[in-house]
Design a protein around this motif. Sequence first.
Motif, PDB file in Angstrom:
ATOM      1  N   ARG A  42       0.035  -2.774  -6.769  1.00 36.46           N
ATOM      2  CA  ARG A  42      -1.410  -2.928  -6.935  1.00 36.46           C
ATOM      3  C   ARG A  42      -1.755  -4.377  -7.271  1.00 36.46           C
ATOM      4  O   ARG A  42      -2.738  -4.933  -6.753  1.00 36.46           O
ATOM      5  N   ASN A  63       0.824  -1.199   0.000  1.00 33.16           N
ATOM      6  CA  ASN A  63       0.000   0.000   0.000  1.00 33.16           C
ATOM      7  C   ASN A  63       0.864   1.258   0.000  1.00 33.16           C
ATOM      8  O   ASN A  63       0.559   2.243  -0.686  1.00 33.16           O
ATOM      9  N   GLN A 110      -9.009  -3.905  -9.660  1.00 31.37           N
ATOM     10  CA  GLN A 110      -7.645  -3.488  -9.334  1.00 31.37           C
ATOM     11  C   GLN A 110      -6.625  -4.087 -10.301  1.00 31.37           C
ATOM     12  O   GLN A 110      -5.672  -3.415 -10.707  1.00 31.37           O
ATOM     13  N   ALA A 138      -4.242  -1.991 -12.724  1.00 33.38           N
ATOM     14  CA  ALA A 138      -2.785  -2.093 -12.694  1.00 33.38           C
ATOM     15  C   ALA A 138      -2.217  -2.250 -14.099  1.00 33.38           C
ATOM     16  O   ALA A 138      -1.176  -1.668 -14.433  1.00 33.38           O
ATOM     17  N   LYS A 164      -1.176  -6.450  -4.075  1.00 29.46           N
ATOM     18  CA  LYS A 164      -2.244  -6.261  -3.097  1.00 29.46           C
ATOM     19  C   LYS A 164      -3.428  -7.175  -3.439  1.00 29.46           C
ATOM     20  O   LYS A 164      -4.028  -7.800  -2.545  1.00 29.46           O
ATOM     21  N   GLN A 189       2.313   1.635  -3.493  1.00 22.21           N
ATOM     22  CA  GLN A 189       1.308   2.099  -4.454  1.00 22.21           C
ATOM     23  C   GLN A 189       0.974   3.572  -4.243  1.00 22.21           C
ATOM     24  O   GLN A 189       0.994   4.363  -5.201  1.00 22.21           O
ATOM     25  N   ASP A 227      -2.312   1.052 -15.660  1.00 23.91           N
ATOM     26  CA  ASP A 227      -1.248   1.894 -15.096  1.00 23.91           C
ATOM     27  C   ASP A 227       0.093   1.603 -15.765  1.00 23.91           C
ATOM     28  O   ASP A 227       0.878   2.517 -16.034  1.00 23.91           O
TER      29      ASP A 227
END
Length: 559
Positions: free
Chosen positions: A129, A110, A175, A179, A132, A113, A182
């Motif tokens: 990410r 966390n 998520q 990712a 996680k 990220q 991203d």
Amino acid sequence: MKILPKILFAAALTAATTSCDNFLDINNNPNAFTAESVSPDIILAQALTNTAAIYTGNNPSYNSYASWAAGYWTKTNVVSGYGEEQTYNYSTAYYAGLFDNTYDNLNDYNIIQTKGAGTGFPRHAAIARIMKAYGFLLLVDQYGDIPYTEALQGASKVTPKYDKAEDIYKDLLVQLKGAIADIDAAASNQAARTVSTEDVVFGGNMTKWKQFANSLQLRILLRESQTNNASINADVRTQLAALQTAKDGFITSDVVVQPNYSQNSGQQNPLYNRYAYTVAGTAATERNYQVPTQYIIDQYVNNNDPRVSQLYTLGSRIPAGSTTAVSGYIGGVLGEPTPPGLGTPTASTRQASRFLGANSLTAAGGIFKGLNAPTPLMLLSEHLFNKAEAETRGLFTGGNVDAKKDFLDGIKASFIYFYRPASTSLGTINGSAYTLSALTTSGAPGIAQYNTFIATTDAGGSNATNPLVNFDVATTNGDLGKQAIIIYQKYLALNSIASVEAWDDIRRTGLPRIPVSPQAAKGKLPTRLLYPLSEASTNTSNVPTGVDQYTKIFWDVVD
């Protein structure tokens, strides 16, 4: 739940290298640490290495817990205890460290990220990410409802609410897709820092991270693909149809962590260090406590599967009416009153087979491999079996033609894993020798044994007529149906290295039908872990009530 950041930070770890002196050590005084003082690239190697240890070899680890529950392990007669493993009477103390340790590890990700996204480390943030999602999935699958939307907020939220497991599943997919987006966005960001040796999984190869994210999505969607909820089932089919054509595809090799394990204190492969040999070369204490069950041994022996010789030593017993010991692969029965021993057998005792694990740098193959072997996060064999199941059930296109290929390739990938030696080189691990291309390379480790396995004759004819091996002769449904034999071979491939995935399959599908301990209080397998006492003490108003070890996770609908 420990909600303050606990960064697993070693003094020798820097932004330029991941060759750290004590990379399995826990940070001193975690509450004194401030996230603002450390850049994401410094934290990443520690976080990944700790995930691998929690998954496979730590005390406790998901792998050790599930190796008992899934019928891979039993105890010897040289140790007492293991009552909860044999009775399934779980307490709030049983494997309680998994809950806290996983959240501690999630705190690391966390920080990476949240800090990385705003400080020029978007690729590191994307990796965090993904990881996680990986960690939260482990928690949901063993505990059900857990803190999620209010978790990892430090002192601002010390009593986080519990979210529904099915809602968390939905967001984990969001998520993972985020990712990937991203990573793609970072490719056009000239100021974005690259990822280098601090990535002890893929060495900075961001395409491989996207493939891993896709394979995790398949794991998640397949796990929730047989619920009694029509809405979830419909959504799973829609998402799987889109996932099958994802532009970056799926993993092509085992996903492993390799921080340069070595024969130094705190630096050996964690599974090897706990169950094989110490740094001094002496047998680890727990090496004498765990042995294989007769059930798992029989699955290899009865199908003429040569992997048995890569996993276990020979044991011996004295047959009834004889005074001469005979050798063989000999295990125990979980919960039996007189478990096997490790010494010379007598008329009433057996000498159990043991897990192979040589105390040298050149140890080859098997479960433990060697002190410098990498630690798996996801096996290629698991992914291929996941694809095969999706195809044979019509969740992916390709039907039984593609399912058969992935089924056989999954078996091959398992042979390669169990036969390949330990390695300290990321290039060797993730290079062509151990990727999908190895499945068609005759010189790859395990391929010759695989070919023999497929053609081997046995008392019943040959494996050509064995539905547990030959996809074509499996039935459509039932215990010898195509889904069942895929799950069965996956069970053999995950043995004692990724046991928690096999345990999740057993609860999801009821397959394979592993024996229940004769000491089981309710005569059946458990279905989950209990929330730890630390949660009941500090987050009382939010911890779900009425939960015991037979309360099912939402995707567990098979009795």
